[in-house]
Write a protein that holds these residues in place. Structure first.
Motif, short mmCIF file in Angstrom:
data_model
loop_
_atom_site.label_atom_id
_atom_site.label_comp_id
_atom_site.label_asym_id
_atom_site.label_seq_id
_atom_site.Cartn_x
_atom_site.Cartn_y
_atom_site.Cartn_z
N ILE A 145 -13.11 -4.29 -13.41
CA ILE A 145 -11.75 -5.11 -12.83
C ILE A 145 -11.77 -6.21 -13.58
N SER B 28 -12.07 -3.02 -0.06
CA SER B 28 -13.40 -3.79 0.37
C SER B 28 -13.59 -3.59 1.73
N TYR C 141 -10.61 -7.63 -2.61
CA TYR C 141 -9.36 -6.72 -2.85
C TYR C 141 -9.48 -5.46 -2.16
N ARG C 142 -8.26 -4.53 -1.97
CA ARG C 142 -8.12 -3.51 -1.31
C ARG C 142 -9.18 -2.45 -1.50
N ASN D 13 0.84 -1.13 0.09
CA ASN D 13 0.15 -0.10 -0.05
C ASN D 13 0.75 1.23 -0.03
N ILE E 263 -7.87 1.86 -0.78
CA ILE E 263 -8.60 1.71 -1.93
C ILE E 263 -7.97 2.13 -2.81
N ASP F 109 -4.43 -6.82 -7.23
CA ASP F 109 -4.92 -7.69 -5.86
C ASP F 109 -5.36 -8.82 -6.76
N ILE G 21 -4.37 -9.83 1.28
CA ILE G 21 -5.69 -9.96 0.79
C ILE G 21 -6.57 -11.04 1.17
N TYR H 277 -9.40 2.45 -6.91
CA TYR H 277 -9.97 1.98 -7.76
C TYR H 277 -9.46 1.84 -9.25
N GLU I 105 -5.93 -2.45 -7.06
CA GLU I 105 -6.98 -3.46 -6.76
C GLU I 105 -7.09 -4.48 -8.15
#
Length: 343
Positions: free
Chosen positions: A203, A153, A150-151, A79, A164, A173, A97, A166, A170
């Motif tokens: 995604i 969530s 994924y991050r 991150n 997050i 992930d 994750i 977006y 992600e």
């Protein structure tokens, strides 16, 4: 949520005993308000975690007859917004994750199986039991199904929520979840597909755009396709989700290239994977104009793909994820498409 908190705190402050020093009362009231806000905020995250744990139990109960259900933990990219701790920099600390794993109980033991990667939708959503009937259909057709949270969530606390990214990390992930499955499960690496709706559709698109060698097919249902267009018609509250300090940090007008980078419509030239796209003209979440823009961009780039736009399908945004006859028929088309390309 802040307004009710402030109102409740104000009532408590008014109920405090009156003293001779008004100047002393003000700091005391402010301190109490801050403590209450911190406590309510902490309770919010605890309740969210509890909700998630309860829903997880339903997975085991509702699919136990057809699947071996598990939930595993793997790692995605670090991150970049995380804080350095004990001198350990972010790049040395991959983000953990969690991922659901569904194995068909009647699967043959002597051969590898095709895989479906099923990322959930929502800006801050999670893989909930809303998907039970869809996972069951996939299991019945012999697929192993994995679903990464994924991050960003929900259900994993504030720090994970605020990680997050977006349309960014992600995607990595989710692809890392696919790689984990290929390494640890009886998965045929040449027969992996990705299926997603809404944000999950974005995604799915971005995953095959960036990693065409890892997926044999992709399905994108009512996919978020153009963040610049989307944030324009959904209003300021939605924009705030993306321009938050812990997220992109800027509105589209101040970071056009960054929002383009995260939008499928601006990346269609990278498509090399069989693709099926569905939408409906009465979608009140992802307006069909986004998907039409995606289709035109793919056509202009000379890409081969399949699509269908349903006229005012009952259910709107969820039209082929519900239990209507039309929804079931539409999902049969999805499974037929996958079977053609996963053999």
């Amino acid at each position: 949520m802040r307004a009710p908190i402030l109102q409740a705190a104000a009532l408590l402050v008014l109920a405090l005993p009156v003293t001779s020093s008004l100047s002393a009362q003000a700091p005391a009231g402010e301190d109490r308000l801050k403590r209450m806000e911190a406590q309510v905020s902490g309770l919010q995250w605890e309740l969210d975690t509890l909700r998630k744990a309860a829903d997880d139990q339903l997975w085991f109960q509702r699919l136990a007859d057809v699947a071996v259900v598990d939930k595993v933990t793997y790692t995605g990219p670090p991150n970049p917004k995380g804080e350095e701790t004990y001198g350990i920099r972010n790049e040395r600390h991959p983000l953990k994750i969690q991922q659901y794993v569904f194995m068909p109980r009647n699967a043959p033991k002597d051969r590898k199986l095709p895989l479906i990667v099923l990322p959930h939708g929502g800006v801050h959503g999670d893989f909930g039991t809303y998907h039970v009937h869809i996972v069951r259909e996939m299991l019945d057709r012999g697929y192993i199904v994995i679903a990464p949270d994924y991050r960003g969530s929900t259900g994993y606390g504030r720090s994970f929520y605020e990680a997050i990214d977006y349309g960014g990390l992600e995607i990595d992930d989710v692809v890392a979840g696919r790689d984990w499955a290929v390494e640890h499960l009886p998965v045929d690496p040449k027969r992996c597909a990705i299926v997603g709706w809404s944000h999950g559709g974005l995604i799915a698109l971005m995953a095959v755009f960036d990693h065409p060698e890892k997926f044999a097919a992709a399905y994108a249902g009512v996919p978020v396709s153009d963040l610049i267009l989307r944030l324009g018609y959904l209003g300021q509250d939605y924009v705030a989700e993306f321009s938050a300090k812990y997220h992109i940090g800027k509105e589209p007008k101040d970071a056009v290239d960054e929002y383009r980078r995260r939008s499928p419509v601006w990346n269609v030239q990278k498509l090399h994977t069989p693709l099926l796209v569905h939408s409906t003209t009465n979608d009140r979440d992802v307006n069909v104009v986004e998907v039409e823009s995606l289709i035109r961009a793919l056509q202009a780039a000379g890409k081969t793909f399949e699509y269908r736009i349903y006229p005012d399908a009952p259910g709107g945004h969820s039209f082929n994820r519900i239990d209507t006859t039309l929804a079931r028929e539409s999902r049969k088309d999805i499974y037929a498409f996958l079977e053609r390309h996963l053999k």
